[in-house]
Scaffold this motif. Structure first.
Motif, PDB file in Angstrom:
ATOM      1  N   PHE A   1      27.769  38.927  40.805  1.00 22.92           N
ATOM      2  CA  PHE A   1      28.807  39.812  41.339  1.00 22.92           C
ATOM      3  C   PHE A   1      29.458  39.173  42.564  1.00 22.92           C
ATOM      4  O   PHE A   1      30.685  39.133  42.678  1.00 22.92           O
ATOM      5  CB  PHE A   1      28.202  41.167  41.692  1.00 22.92           C
ATOM      6  N   GLU A   2      28.649  38.677  43.480  1.00 20.44           N
ATOM      7  CA  GLU A   2      29.188  38.061  44.692  1.00 20.44           C
ATOM      8  C   GLU A   2      30.017  36.823  44.364  1.00 20.44           C
ATOM      9  O   GLU A   2      31.053  36.583  44.984  1.00 20.44           O
ATOM     10  CB  GLU A   2      28.055  37.694  45.645  1.00 20.44           C
ATOM     11  N   GLN A   3      29.591  36.039  43.387  1.00 20.90           N
ATOM     12  CA  GLN A   3      30.359  34.863  42.994  1.00 20.90           C
ATOM     13  C   GLN A   3      31.684  35.265  42.370  1.00 20.90           C
ATOM     14  O   GLN A   3      32.720  34.679  42.660  1.00 20.90           O
ATOM     15  CB  GLN A   3      29.562  34.002  42.016  1.00 20.90           C
ATOM     16  N   LEU A   4      31.667  36.274  41.513  1.00 21.73           N
ATOM     17  CA  LEU A   4      32.876  36.735  40.841  1.00 21.73           C
ATOM     18  C   LEU A   4      33.911  37.214  41.847  1.00 21.73           C
ATOM     19  O   LEU A   4      35.076  36.848  41.773  1.00 21.73           O
ATOM     20  CB  LEU A   4      32.538  37.863  39.862  1.00 21.73           C
ATOM     21  N   TYR A   5      33.490  38.028  42.805  1.00 21.77           N
ATOM     22  CA  TYR A   5      34.431  38.620  43.741  1.00 21.77           C
ATOM     23  C   TYR A   5      34.695  37.744  44.957  1.00 21.77           C
ATOM     24  O   TYR A   5      35.601  38.043  45.725  1.00 21.77           O
ATOM     25  CB  TYR A   5      33.968  40.016  44.138  1.00 21.77           C
ATOM     26  N   GLY A   6      33.955  36.678  45.111  1.00 15.19           N
ATOM     27  CA  GLY A   6      34.193  35.766  46.215  1.00 15.19           C
ATOM     28  C   GLY A   6      35.191  34.674  45.878  1.00 15.19           C
ATOM     29  O   GLY A   6      35.610  33.920  46.739  1.00 15.19           O
ATOM     30  N   GLU A   7      35.604  34.600  44.626  1.00 14.08           N
ATOM     31  CA  GLU A   7      36.525  33.556  44.192  1.00 14.08           C
ATOM     32  C   GLU A   7      37.976  33.998  44.347  1.00 14.08           C
ATOM     33  O   GLU A   7      38.290  35.173  44.249  1.00 14.08           O
ATOM     34  CB  GLU A   7      36.290  33.225  42.718  1.00 14.08           C
ATOM     35  N   THR A   8      38.824  33.026  44.586  1.00 10.88           N
ATOM     36  CA  THR A   8      40.256  33.258  44.568  1.00 10.88           C
ATOM     37  C   THR A   8      40.787  32.631  43.291  1.00 10.88           C
ATOM     38  O   THR A   8      40.531  31.463  43.023  1.00 10.88           O
ATOM     39  CB  THR A   8      40.932  32.615  45.795  1.00 10.88           C
ATOM     40  N   LYS A   9      41.489  33.420  42.495  1.00 11.82           N
ATOM     41  CA  LYS A   9      42.018  32.936  41.230  1.00 11.82           C
ATOM     42  C   LYS A   9      43.498  32.630  41.372  1.00 11.82           C
ATOM     43  O   LYS A   9      44.237  33.390  41.998  1.00 11.82           O
ATOM     44  CB  LYS A   9      41.831  33.987  40.123  1.00 11.82           C
ATOM     45  N   SER A  10      43.924  31.543  40.766  1.00  8.49           N
ATOM     46  CA  SER A  10      45.348  31.223  40.754  1.00  8.49           C
ATOM     47  C   SER A  10      46.043  32.109  39.728  1.00  8.49           C
ATOM     48  O   SER A  10      45.400  32.713  38.858  1.00  8.49           O
ATOM     49  CB  SER A  10      45.556  29.749  40.399  1.00  8.49           C
ATOM     50  N   LEU A  11      47.347  32.152  39.804  1.00  7.57           N
ATOM     51  CA  LEU A  11      48.113  32.923  38.833  1.00  7.57           C
ATOM     52  C   LEU A  11      47.855  32.406  37.422  1.00  7.57           C
ATOM     53  O   LEU A  11      47.692  33.182  36.485  1.00  7.57           O
ATOM     54  CB  LEU A  11      49.607  32.834  39.172  1.00  7.57           C
ATOM     55  N   ASP A  12      47.777  31.099  37.281  1.00  8.47           N
ATOM     56  CA  ASP A  12      47.508  30.515  35.961  1.00  8.47           C
ATOM     57  C   ASP A  12      46.130  30.918  35.439  1.00  8.47           C
ATOM     58  O   ASP A  12      45.974  31.222  34.257  1.00  8.47           O
ATOM     59  CB  ASP A  12      47.601  28.982  36.009  1.00  8.47           C
ATOM     60  N   GLU A  13      45.121  30.931  36.319  1.00  7.04           N
ATOM     61  CA  GLU A  13      43.775  31.317  35.897  1.00  7.04           C
ATOM     62  C   GLU A  13      43.731  32.795  35.488  1.00  7.04           C
ATOM     63  O   GLU A  13      43.112  33.139  34.480  1.00  7.04           O
ATOM     64  CB  GLU A  13      42.768  31.067  37.026  1.00  7.04           C
ATOM     65  N   LEU A  14      44.386  33.647  36.269  1.00  7.38           N
ATOM     66  CA  LEU A  14      44.438  35.065  35.916  1.00  7.38           C
ATOM     67  C   LEU A  14      45.159  35.257  34.586  1.00  7.38           C
ATOM     68  O   LEU A  14      44.738  36.044  33.744  1.00  7.38           O
ATOM     69  CB  LEU A  14      45.137  35.874  37.000  1.00  7.38           C
ATOM     70  N   TYR A  15      46.246  34.529  34.404  1.00  5.59           N
ATOM     71  CA  TYR A  15      47.023  34.622  33.167  1.00  5.59           C
ATOM     72  C   TYR A  15      46.160  34.230  31.971  1.00  5.59           C
ATOM     73  O   TYR A  15      46.120  34.941  30.967  1.00  5.59           O
ATOM     74  CB  TYR A  15      48.250  33.723  33.271  1.00  5.59           C
TER      75      TYR A  15
END
Length: 130
Positions: free
Chosen positions: A27-41
């Motif tokens: 959970f901490e790893q998932l929410y500690g990351e910053t995703k780029s627009l491309d990664e979210l897409y």
């Protein structure tokens, strides 16, 4: 409110506790990351393909569900878009995904549907419709 206690041997408890700690770390790893627009897409496309495409179509054209391509929800107010995704629409086939998807998946599928099917919200981004 009823309370249940499950009494187990120490090794079984230790195994359970370790699993809980692993979940917290994930959970901490998932929410500690910053995703780029491309990664979210890209993540959102995967969610859409497995959860949304059957009703909304491969190209967002609709079918059982309403079209997403050019829809007021996908190109309009983001709060309404998120609300429908999280809570569904009573009396329709649109189910609530709030309890089925984690926050990253919800953010990703919103990002995808707001940028795919000609719903370009970020015209200067590197994302391409597929």
């Amino acid at each position: 409110m009823p309370l249940f206690v499950n009494v187990v041997e120490q090794n079984e408890f230790d195994t359970w506790l370790s699993g809980q700690q692993d979940a917290v770390i994930a959970f901490e790893q998932l929410y500690g990351e910053t995703k780029s627009l491309d990664e979210l897409y890209d993540t959102g496309k995967g969610v859409y393909d497995t959860r949304c495409m059957a009703c909304h179509g491969a190209n967002g054209e609709g079918g059982v569900g309403k079209a997403i391509a050019g829809s007021s929800y996908a190109i309009g107010d983001r709060k309404n878009h998120i609300d429908i995704l999280v809570n569904g629409v009573a009396g329709s086939a649109m189910q609530a995904f709030g309890a089925q998807l984690n926050d990253l998946e919800l953010a990703a599928v919103v990002t995808y549907t707001r940028n795919a099917f000609g719903n370009r919200r970020f015209p200067h981004a590197r994302i391409t419709d597929q």
